[in-house]
Design an enzyme around this catalytic site. Sequence first.
Site, PDB file in Angstrom:
ATOM      1  N   LYS A  45     -20.873 -17.143   3.774  1.00  0.00           N
ATOM      2  CA  LYS A  45     -20.108 -15.903   3.630  1.00  0.00           C
ATOM      3  C   LYS A  45     -19.482 -15.629   4.990  1.00  0.00           C
ATOM      4  CE  LYS A  45     -18.583 -11.854   2.417  1.00  0.00           C
ATOM      5  NZ  LYS A  45     -17.425 -11.729   1.483  1.00  0.00           N
ATOM      6  N   SER A  46     -18.226 -15.161   5.016  1.00  0.00           N
ATOM      7  CA  SER A  46     -17.594 -14.882   6.306  1.00  0.00           C
ATOM      8  C   SER A  46     -18.447 -13.905   7.098  1.00  0.00           C
ATOM      9  CB  SER A  46     -16.197 -14.289   6.097  1.00  0.00           C
ATOM     10  OG  SER A  46     -15.342 -15.236   5.496  1.00  0.00           O
ATOM     11  N   ASN A  69     -12.341  -8.559  -7.081  1.00  0.00           N
ATOM     12  CA  ASN A  69     -13.401  -8.135  -6.165  1.00  0.00           C
ATOM     13  C   ASN A  69     -12.843  -7.348  -5.000  1.00  0.00           C
ATOM     14  OD1 ASN A  69     -13.911  -9.418  -3.254  1.00  0.00           O
ATOM     15  ND2 ASN A  69     -12.748 -10.910  -4.456  1.00  0.00           N
ATOM     16  N   GLY A  72     -15.692  -6.032   0.439  1.00  0.00           N
ATOM     17  CA  GLY A  72     -15.661  -5.322   1.720  1.00  0.00           C
ATOM     18  C   GLY A  72     -16.451  -6.014   2.811  1.00  0.00           C
ATOM     19  N   CYS A 127      -8.946 -11.870   4.547  1.00  0.00           N
ATOM     20  CA  CYS A 127      -9.739 -10.947   3.746  1.00  0.00           C
ATOM     21  C   CYS A 127      -8.851  -9.767   3.336  1.00  0.00           C
ATOM     22  CB  CYS A 127     -10.962 -10.429   4.493  1.00  0.00           C
ATOM     23  SG  CYS A 127     -11.933  -9.317   3.439  1.00  0.00           S
ATOM     24  N   LYS A 161      -8.870 -20.075   6.854  1.00  0.00           N
ATOM     25  CA  LYS A 161      -8.807 -19.695   5.437  1.00  0.00           C
ATOM     26  C   LYS A 161      -7.565 -18.842   5.267  1.00  0.00           C
ATOM     27  CE  LYS A 161     -10.652 -19.134   1.208  1.00  0.00           C
ATOM     28  NZ  LYS A 161     -12.023 -18.650   0.994  1.00  0.00           N
ATOM     29  N   ILE A 189      -6.580 -21.426  -1.662  1.00  0.00           N
ATOM     30  CA  ILE A 189      -6.232 -20.056  -1.338  1.00  0.00           C
ATOM     31  C   ILE A 189      -7.476 -19.165  -1.292  1.00  0.00           C
ATOM     32  CG2 ILE A 189      -3.925 -20.184  -2.351  1.00  0.00           C
ATOM     33  CD1 ILE A 189      -5.053 -18.685  -4.827  1.00  0.00           C
ATOM     34  N   GLY A 218     -10.280 -16.939 -10.060  1.00  0.00           N
ATOM     35  CA  GLY A 218     -10.554 -17.542 -11.359  1.00  0.00           C
ATOM     36  C   GLY A 218      -9.325 -18.111 -12.037  1.00  0.00           C
ATOM     37  N   GLY A 247      -9.145 -21.013  -8.844  1.00  0.00           N
ATOM     38  CA  GLY A 247      -8.772 -21.226 -10.238  1.00  0.00           C
ATOM     39  C   GLY A 247      -9.449 -22.362 -10.956  1.00  0.00           C
ATOM     40  N   THR A 269     -15.157 -18.134  -8.477  1.00  0.00           N
ATOM     41  CA  THR A 269     -15.389 -17.325  -9.675  1.00  0.00           C
ATOM     42  C   THR A 269     -16.228 -18.057 -10.723  1.00  0.00           C
ATOM     43  OG1 THR A 269     -13.347 -16.074  -9.320  1.00  0.00           O
ATOM     44  CG2 THR A 269     -14.218 -16.133 -11.575  1.00  0.00           C
TER      45      THR A 269
HETATM   46  C1  LIG Z   1     -14.129 -11.955   3.806  1.00  0.00           C
HETATM   47  C2  LIG Z   1     -13.773 -11.017   2.910  1.00  0.00           C
HETATM   48  C3  LIG Z   1     -13.279 -11.344   1.578  1.00  0.00           C
HETATM   49  C4  LIG Z   1     -13.684 -10.609   0.481  1.00  0.00           C
HETATM   50  C5  LIG Z   1     -14.580  -9.435   0.584  1.00  0.00           C
HETATM   51  O1  LIG Z   1     -15.648  -9.523   1.243  1.00  0.00           O
HETATM   52  O2  LIG Z   1     -14.175  -8.393   0.008  1.00  0.00           O
HETATM   53  N1  LIG Z   1     -13.197 -10.907  -0.757  1.00  0.00           N
HETATM   54  C6  LIG Z   1     -12.317 -11.921  -0.959  1.00  0.00           C
HETATM   55  O3  LIG Z   1     -11.878 -12.188  -2.107  1.00  0.00           O
HETATM   56  N2  LIG Z   1     -11.914 -12.673   0.099  1.00  0.00           N
HETATM   57  C7  LIG Z   1     -12.351 -12.433   1.366  1.00  0.00           C
HETATM   58  O4  LIG Z   1     -11.933 -13.158   2.296  1.00  0.00           O
END
Ligand SMILES: C=Cc1c(C(=O)O)[nH]c(=O)[nH]c1=O
Length: 308
Positions: A45-46, A69, A72, A127, A161, A189, A218, A247, A269
């Site tokens: 996760k970032s 989504n 955050g 993000c 990314k 993407i 998705g 996708g 997804t």
């Molecule tokens: C790092 C936050 C990201 C988030 C998030 O944590 O809301 N959702 C995404 O679809 N892509 C993101 O890059």
Amino acid sequence: FDLTGQINGVPFDRLFLNASGVHCQSTTELDELLQDEFVGGAVTKSATLEKRAGNPAPRYYELANGSINSMGLPNNGFDYYIQYVLQFHAKPTILSVAGLSADDDIQLLNQIQDSDYQGLTELNLSCPNVIGKPQMAYDFEGTQALLQSVFSFFKKPLGVKLPPYFDLVHFDQITAILNQFPLTHVNSINSIGNGLWVDVASESVVIKPKGGFGGLGGKMVLPTALANVRALRQRLNDSIKVIGTGGVQTGADVFAHILCGAELVSIGTQLQAEGIGVYHRLTNELERIMADKGYTALADFRGKLNTI
Ligand SMILES: C=Cc1c(C(=O)O)[nH]c(=O)[nH]c1=O
């Protein structure tokens, strides 16, 4: 079947990854990915500098044709993830980081530069759900300036990314910037930012943050993902690999990503919906298509999309 790929000389014995954000917030989830025989590596996760709770729930919603989504950036913080990737793992890891500002990005990457980590790093420039923050990769000047300062001190493998682009001139502009830097890869993407889903029965949005606006993923994003993988592959230096994300539901979708030039393919997804078993199913479906076509390796058809 040879389903291998490589990023910066790092071998992946399987093409499949998770999309950052899915099944990768905890070490338990990351371990489960790395222990699955059909998975080639895991993306964290970032990570932000400090641990974050993220946006209020409901913040993820599964749609008939994908997902929306606005998480955050909930994550356990940089130290949690760098400690994980510093441990020995039998398969490659990609440490994803996402600052809340360019300064945060610099700080995160300085900490990686000063650490013992020698694996792959991915700077998330896309993000869409940090309230009040724009997606860096839609600011071309800002991205150029950021990468300029990053590569003045960061000497380890680094990829980025990217969000989806929707204009061929934008593909030209972003790749003209990225080709100036020794990037290992681009991952394309990220979700299609700020979509909106309406539940007619309740006459309401379906996620709480941002009045219901969120990133789309998705099945519905596959054409955009394929276009971005193809356009980036056509324009980037050969040394910059493309990780195809977005996708994928079936083996045919995986095949299409590889035809467009993807080195590896991430599942988001569909992993969220189906669980870790998705990788075994996708492997079987991909290998059946390859067998029908007489291919034994991804390299037999990678990037060889025909035009008419
Ligand atoms: C790092 C936050 C990201 C988030 C998030 O944590 O809301 N959702 C995404 O679809 N892509 C993101 O890059």
